[in-house]
Design a protein around this motif. Sequence first.
Motif, PDB file in Angstrom:
ATOM      1  N   LEU A 145       0.891  -1.157   0.000  1.00  0.00           N
ATOM      2  CA  LEU A 145       0.000   0.000   0.000  1.00  0.00           C
ATOM      3  C   LEU A 145       0.932   1.211   0.000  1.00  0.00           C
ATOM      4  CD1 LEU A 145      -2.858  -0.601   2.637  1.00  0.00           C
ATOM      5  CD2 LEU A 145      -3.045  -0.685   0.162  1.00  0.00           C
ATOM      6  N   ASP A 146       0.599   2.230  -0.768  1.00  0.00           N
ATOM      7  CA  ASP A 146       1.453   3.427  -0.832  1.00  0.00           C
ATOM      8  C   ASP A 146       1.577   4.077   0.546  1.00  0.00           C
ATOM      9  OD1 ASP A 146       1.371   3.078  -3.574  1.00  0.00           O
ATOM     10  OD2 ASP A 146      -0.277   4.501  -3.829  1.00  0.00           O
ATOM     11  N   THR A 198      -1.501   5.841   1.477  1.00  0.00           N
ATOM     12  CA  THR A 198      -2.748   5.050   1.487  1.00  0.00           C
ATOM     13  C   THR A 198      -2.852   4.410   2.860  1.00  0.00           C
ATOM     14  OG1 THR A 198      -2.498   4.515  -0.868  1.00  0.00           O
ATOM     15  CG2 THR A 198      -3.998   3.137   0.393  1.00  0.00           C
ATOM     16  N   ARG A 218       0.040   1.519  -7.832  1.00  0.00           N
ATOM     17  CA  ARG A 218      -0.706   2.782  -7.761  1.00  0.00           C
ATOM     18  C   ARG A 218      -1.935   2.789  -8.677  1.00  0.00           C
ATOM     19  NH1 ARG A 218       1.984   6.750  -5.197  1.00  0.00           N
ATOM     20  NH2 ARG A 218       0.956   8.387  -6.352  1.00  0.00           N
ATOM     21  N   GLN A 219      -2.552   1.624  -8.782  1.00  0.00           N
ATOM     22  CA  GLN A 219      -3.624   1.473  -9.771  1.00  0.00           C
ATOM     23  C   GLN A 219      -4.800   2.424  -9.546  1.00  0.00           C
ATOM     24  OE1 GLN A 219      -4.700  -2.507 -10.716  1.00  0.00           O
ATOM     25  NE2 GLN A 219      -6.666  -1.932 -11.595  1.00  0.00           N
ATOM     26  N   VAL A 220      -5.247   2.540  -8.300  1.00  0.00           N
ATOM     27  CA  VAL A 220      -6.423   3.380  -8.044  1.00  0.00           C
ATOM     28  C   VAL A 220      -6.109   4.840  -8.382  1.00  0.00           C
ATOM     29  CG1 VAL A 220      -8.017   4.201  -6.270  1.00  0.00           C
ATOM     30  CG2 VAL A 220      -7.296   1.802  -6.274  1.00  0.00           C
ATOM     31  N   ARG A 221      -4.960   5.297  -7.914  1.00  0.00           N
ATOM     32  CA  ARG A 221      -4.592   6.700  -8.189  1.00  0.00           C
ATOM     33  C   ARG A 221      -4.487   6.949  -9.691  1.00  0.00           C
ATOM     34  NH1 ARG A 221      -2.910   8.838  -3.143  1.00  0.00           N
ATOM     35  NH2 ARG A 221      -2.656   7.060  -1.777  1.00  0.00           N
ATOM     36  N   LEU A 261      -7.012   7.909   0.273  1.00  0.00           N
ATOM     37  CA  LEU A 261      -7.292   6.564  -0.243  1.00  0.00           C
ATOM     38  C   LEU A 261      -7.156   5.557   0.892  1.00  0.00           C
ATOM     39  CD1 LEU A 261      -7.808   4.701  -2.668  1.00  0.00           C
ATOM     40  CD2 LEU A 261      -5.356   4.731  -3.136  1.00  0.00           C
TER      41      LEU A 261
HETATM   42  N1  URA Z   1      -3.948   1.826  -5.504  1.00  0.00           N
HETATM   43  C1  URA Z   1      -3.171   2.878  -5.287  1.00  0.00           C
HETATM   44  O1  URA Z   1      -3.111   3.795  -6.086  1.00  0.00           O
HETATM   45  N2  URA Z   1      -2.439   2.906  -4.151  1.00  0.00           N
HETATM   46  C2  URA Z   1      -2.482   1.938  -3.230  1.00  0.00           C
HETATM   47  O2  URA Z   1      -1.799   2.011  -2.203  1.00  0.00           O
HETATM   48  C3  URA Z   1      -3.313   0.843  -3.471  1.00  0.00           C
HETATM   49  C4  URA Z   1      -4.041   0.808  -4.615  1.00  0.00           C
END
Ligand code: URA
Length: 246
Positions: free
Chosen positions: A111-112, A115, A196-199, A212
């Motif tokens: 996890l970043d 995050t 960093r998929q969600v970002r 996040l």
């Molecule tokens: N997606 C993100 O961008 N950051 C995370 O830590 C986990 C998923």
Amino acid sequence: MTQEKEKIRLQKYIADCGVTSRRRAEVMISEGRVIVNGSVVIRQGVKINPIADQVMIDGKRVILDPTLAKKTLLLHKPLGYVTTMDDPQNRRLVKDLYADLNERLFPIGRLDINTSGLLLCTNDGELANQLMHPCYKFEKEYHITVAGLFSKNDLALLRCGVELEDGPAQPLKAEIKRSHSRQSVLTMVIREGRNRQVRRMMTALGFSVVALRRTRLAFLTLDGVKNGSWRWLQKAEVDRLRQMAL
Ligand code: URA
């Protein structure tokens, strides 16, 4: 010859075997009930090799059950901690949050630093591989706060999937929780765990992420686990995760 680093304290070995707690094991040692390689050990702090040395308590052989020695905890990662085991920049490490345990548990996946949320940490390499392997895509749910108004149109675009530099990404589920001109909050479920998929998905839609948090992994949630604290995974939960990976 036995390597010093392979050795563990006798009371830890007894506890790892599921006989009793470390404290009770210390009492058993001082009572003269523990024999290592044929000799009674009364002194505290003795280290043994869990593979080569023979331990007996009250005349019965004590053997390490490999399934008991495997440990996994569910941590509520706070902001500002990195998921690596060491950090050249001296930032705070998630392993510091369970340092008291004296167990070498490593985070499963990452996890970043900015995050927060659900992170499993384990010494069970097989479980870690199963959870991280791209074949077994366990659901991960995120609570996302973005700057600006996230409209129904943005949601429709997100649900159709976005193009990232390492290929397309489409959520399994996405919902708007609150939407205001200043900030909006949404939840999203994805199966992959690309860097960093969600970002990056939010950036692809023109949004910057303000906060996040991962709130769920498969059937595991943060219920009852406060920010910065952790709980052990129950055997039934580990078995269920393994079952899902079959
Ligand atoms: N997606 C993100 O961008 N950051 C995370 O830590 C986990 C998923």
